[in-house]
Design a protein around this motif. Structure first.
Motif, PDB file in Angstrom:
ATOM      1  N   GLY A  37       9.428 -64.955 -24.882  1.00 12.27           N
ATOM      2  CA  GLY A  37       8.472 -63.926 -24.528  1.00 12.27           C
ATOM      3  C   GLY A  37       7.997 -63.988 -23.096  1.00 12.27           C
ATOM      4  N   GLU A  38       7.747 -65.186 -22.602  1.00 10.84           N
ATOM      5  CA  GLU A  38       7.243 -65.318 -21.236  1.00 10.84           C
ATOM      6  C   GLU A  38       8.271 -64.842 -20.221  1.00 10.84           C
ATOM      7  N   GLU A  39       9.523 -65.204 -20.438  1.00  7.09           N
ATOM      8  CA  GLU A  39      10.578 -64.753 -19.536  1.00  7.09           C
ATOM      9  C   GLU A  39      10.740 -63.234 -19.622  1.00  7.09           C
ATOM     10  N   ALA A  40      10.549 -62.709 -20.813  1.00 10.89           N
ATOM     11  CA  ALA A  40      10.647 -61.257 -20.991  1.00 10.89           C
ATOM     12  C   ALA A  40       9.610 -60.530 -20.151  1.00 10.89           C
ATOM     13  N   ILE A  41       8.372 -61.025 -20.160  1.00  8.88           N
ATOM     14  CA  ILE A  41       7.292 -60.402 -19.383  1.00  8.88           C
ATOM     15  C   ILE A  41       7.637 -60.403 -17.894  1.00  8.88           C
ATOM     16  N   ASN A  42       8.169 -61.532 -17.410  1.00 13.13           N
ATOM     17  CA  ASN A  42       8.539 -61.625 -15.996  1.00 13.13           C
ATOM     18  C   ASN A  42       9.669 -60.662 -15.645  1.00 13.13           C
ATOM     19  N   LEU A  43      10.634 -60.512 -16.568  1.00  9.07           N
ATOM     20  CA  LEU A  43      11.765 -59.633 -16.297  1.00  9.07           C
ATOM     21  C   LEU A  43      11.371 -58.158 -16.372  1.00  9.07           C
ATOM     22  N   VAL A  44      10.395 -57.846 -17.207  1.00  8.33           N
ATOM     23  CA  VAL A  44       9.906 -56.474 -17.230  1.00  8.33           C
ATOM     24  C   VAL A  44       9.333 -56.115 -15.859  1.00  8.33           C
ATOM     25  N   GLU A  45       8.639 -57.058 -15.258  1.00 10.11           N
ATOM     26  CA  GLU A  45       8.064 -56.828 -13.930  1.00 10.11           C
ATOM     27  C   GLU A  45       9.150 -56.594 -12.889  1.00 10.11           C
ATOM     28  N   SER A  46      10.232 -57.372 -12.952  1.00  7.33           N
ATOM     29  CA  SER A  46      11.242 -57.318 -11.892  1.00  7.33           C
ATOM     30  C   SER A  46      12.328 -56.280 -12.124  1.00  7.33           C
ATOM     31  N   THR A  47      12.630 -55.964 -13.385  1.00 14.21           N
ATOM     32  CA  THR A  47      13.735 -55.041 -13.659  1.00 14.21           C
ATOM     33  C   THR A  47      13.293 -53.642 -14.066  1.00 14.21           C
ATOM     34  N   ARG A  69       1.454 -57.924 -24.519  1.00 12.80           N
ATOM     35  CA  ARG A  69       1.218 -58.002 -23.073  1.00 12.80           C
ATOM     36  C   ARG A  69       2.018 -56.949 -22.309  1.00 12.80           C
ATOM     37  N   ILE A  70       3.254 -56.722 -22.743  1.00 14.90           N
ATOM     38  CA  ILE A  70       4.067 -55.702 -22.080  1.00 14.90           C
ATOM     39  C   ILE A  70       3.447 -54.324 -22.278  1.00 14.90           C
ATOM     40  N   HIS A  71       3.025 -54.048 -23.512  1.00 13.14           N
ATOM     41  CA  HIS A  71       2.448 -52.741 -23.816  1.00 13.14           C
ATOM     42  C   HIS A  71       1.149 -52.527 -23.047  1.00 13.14           C
ATOM     43  N   ALA A  72       0.363 -53.580 -22.882  1.00 12.69           N
ATOM     44  CA  ALA A  72      -0.916 -53.460 -22.171  1.00 12.69           C
ATOM     45  C   ALA A  72      -0.713 -53.138 -20.691  1.00 12.69           C
ATOM     46  N   LYS A  73       0.294 -53.747 -20.087  1.00 11.13           N
ATOM     47  CA  LYS A  73       0.505 -53.578 -18.646  1.00 11.13           C
ATOM     48  C   LYS A  73       1.510 -52.478 -18.323  1.00 11.13           C
ATOM     49  N   HIS A  74       2.465 -52.255 -19.245  1.00 11.75           N
ATOM     50  CA  HIS A  74       3.519 -51.262 -18.993  1.00 11.75           C
ATOM     51  C   HIS A  74       3.683 -50.384 -20.228  1.00 11.75           C
ATOM     52  N   PRO A  75       2.700 -49.545 -20.530  1.00  7.72           N
ATOM     53  CA  PRO A  75       2.762 -48.738 -21.754  1.00  7.72           C
ATOM     54  C   PRO A  75       3.932 -47.761 -21.782  1.00  7.72           C
ATOM     55  N   GLN A  76       4.511 -47.491 -20.619  1.00 10.96           N
ATOM     56  CA  GLN A  76       5.640 -46.574 -20.563  1.00 10.96           C
ATOM     57  C   GLN A  76       6.942 -47.228 -21.030  1.00 10.96           C
ATOM     58  N   VAL A  77       6.958 -48.548 -21.140  1.00 12.02           N
ATOM     59  CA  VAL A  77       8.155 -49.266 -21.586  1.00 12.02           C
ATOM     60  C   VAL A  77       8.181 -49.295 -23.108  1.00 12.02           C
ATOM     61  N   ALA A  78       9.247 -48.810 -23.689  1.00 17.86           N
ATOM     62  CA  ALA A  78       9.390 -48.819 -25.146  1.00 17.86           C
ATOM     63  C   ALA A  78       9.921 -50.169 -25.599  1.00 17.86           C
ATOM     64  N   VAL A  79       9.256 -50.773 -26.578  1.00 20.28           N
ATOM     65  CA  VAL A  79       9.697 -52.065 -27.113  1.00 20.28           C
ATOM     66  C   VAL A  79      10.173 -51.864 -28.545  1.00 20.28           C
ATOM     67  N   LEU A  80      11.423 -52.182 -28.770  1.00 22.79           N
ATOM     68  CA  LEU A  80      12.054 -52.027 -30.078  1.00 22.79           C
ATOM     69  C   LEU A  80      12.350 -53.407 -30.638  1.00 22.79           C
ATOM     70  N   VAL A  81      11.756 -53.734 -31.772  1.00 21.80           N
ATOM     71  CA  VAL A  81      11.973 -55.044 -32.387  1.00 21.80           C
ATOM     72  C   VAL A  81      13.345 -55.086 -33.050  1.00 21.80           C
ATOM     73  N   LEU A  82      14.091 -56.150 -32.801  1.00 23.13           N
ATOM     74  CA  LEU A  82      15.369 -56.397 -33.469  1.00 23.13           C
ATOM     75  C   LEU A  82      15.350 -57.846 -33.931  1.00 23.13           C
ATOM     76  N   THR A  83      15.176 -58.054 -35.235  1.00 23.25           N
ATOM     77  CA  THR A  83      14.953 -59.390 -35.754  1.00 23.25           C
ATOM     78  C   THR A  83      15.603 -59.571 -37.117  1.00 23.25           C
ATOM     79  N   MET A  84      15.698 -60.816 -37.557  1.00 24.12           N
ATOM     80  CA  MET A  84      16.233 -61.098 -38.894  1.00 24.12           C
ATOM     81  C   MET A  84      15.127 -61.131 -39.941  1.00 24.12           C
ATOM     82  N   TYR A  85      13.869 -61.067 -39.504  1.00 26.58           N
ATOM     83  CA  TYR A  85      12.736 -61.244 -40.410  1.00 26.58           C
ATOM     84  C   TYR A  85      12.235 -59.907 -40.949  1.00 26.58           C
ATOM     85  N   ASP A  86      12.205 -59.793 -42.274  1.00 27.45           N
ATOM     86  CA  ASP A  86      11.688 -58.570 -42.901  1.00 27.45           C
ATOM     87  C   ASP A  86      10.307 -58.795 -43.512  1.00 27.45           C
ATOM     88  N   ARG A  87       9.578 -59.765 -42.964  1.00 27.76           N
ATOM     89  CA  ARG A  87       8.248 -60.079 -43.486  1.00 27.76           C
ATOM     90  C   ARG A  87       7.230 -59.030 -43.062  1.00 27.76           C
TER      91      ARG A  87
END
Length: 218
Positions: A37-47, A69-87
């Motif tokens: 997650g932390e690396e993701a936040i940094n890459l959202v800033e740079s890319t 954190r991404i949504h708070a700072k960059h609400p225009q960025v769409a975040v799509l969850v892709l996971t193995m967890y159906d909880r």
């Protein structure tokens, strides 16, 4: 311009597979890959991606916190969850954090590509299993949610219609429950979509959860 996609997953093999898949699409490009997650936040800033494909359970900062954190700072960025967890808790926490969709890793590759395009257009996508979970666990709230100006809110009748929408009822079935005509229900649904700024029932469900318009049954 192509849709810029950021991949976030702690498994390199999966990132490589997704990168290869997305690179085959003429209207998409992978602009970065993150392992947590932390690396993701940094890459959202740079890319400055248009869409982030985010795993949930990763070492260090969780996907949910990264989404928040991404949504708070960059609400225009769409975040799509892709996971193995159906909880259930991962689903609700992700949506409340700002995710625009939730897919499981067993989804066909074509569904993932379609979901990326939908997210880019501002639309929502739910894996069928997760959509069913939402419908099974949602109950209608009696709250009124203001959005924008003071006159822009859901009326009590629109909340009634929304309650049955999120339970999966058709317009005809809602009409029977509320003792009104199909045409009247259609008008209410159209007004709900307009006020919430959505285009489909699944988007309305996600918006309702994010803004506490419905309550989860215990």
């Amino acid at each position: 311009m192509p849709i810029k996609v950021l991949l976030v997953d702690d498994h390199a093999v999966l990132r490589d597979g997704l990168s290869s898949l997305i690179s085959l699409e003429p209207d998409m490009e992978v602009v970065g890959e993150a392992r947590d997650g932390e690396e993701a936040i940094n890459l959202v800033e740079s890319t400055r991606p248009d869409v982030v494909l985010m795993d949930i359970n990763m070492p260090g900062m969780s996907g949910v916190e990264a989404i928040r954190r991404i949504h708070a700072k960059h609400p225009q960025v769409a975040v799509l969850v892709l996971t193995m967890y159906d909880r259930d808790e991962y689903l609700y926490e992700s949506i409340r954090a700002g995710a625009t969709g939730y897919l499981l890793k067993d989804a066909p590759s074509g569904d993932v590509i379609a979901a990326v395009r939908s997210a880019y257009r501002g639309e929502s996508t739910l894996h069928p299993v997760m959509a069913r979970k939402l419908l099974d666990n949602l109950s209608g709230g009696e709250r009124r949610m203001e959005r924008g100006g003071g006159d822009d809110f859901l009326t009590p009748r629109e909340l009634d219609v929304l309650k049955w929408m999120v339970k999966g009822l058709s317009n005809k079935e809602i009409a029977e429950q509320l003792f009104i005509s199909d045409k009247t229900v259609k008008i209410h649904v159209s007004n709900i979509f307009k006020k919430l700024g959505v285009k489909s029932r699944s988007q309305a469900i996600i918006y309702a959860i994010q803004h506490n318009l419905v309550e989860l049954e215990q």
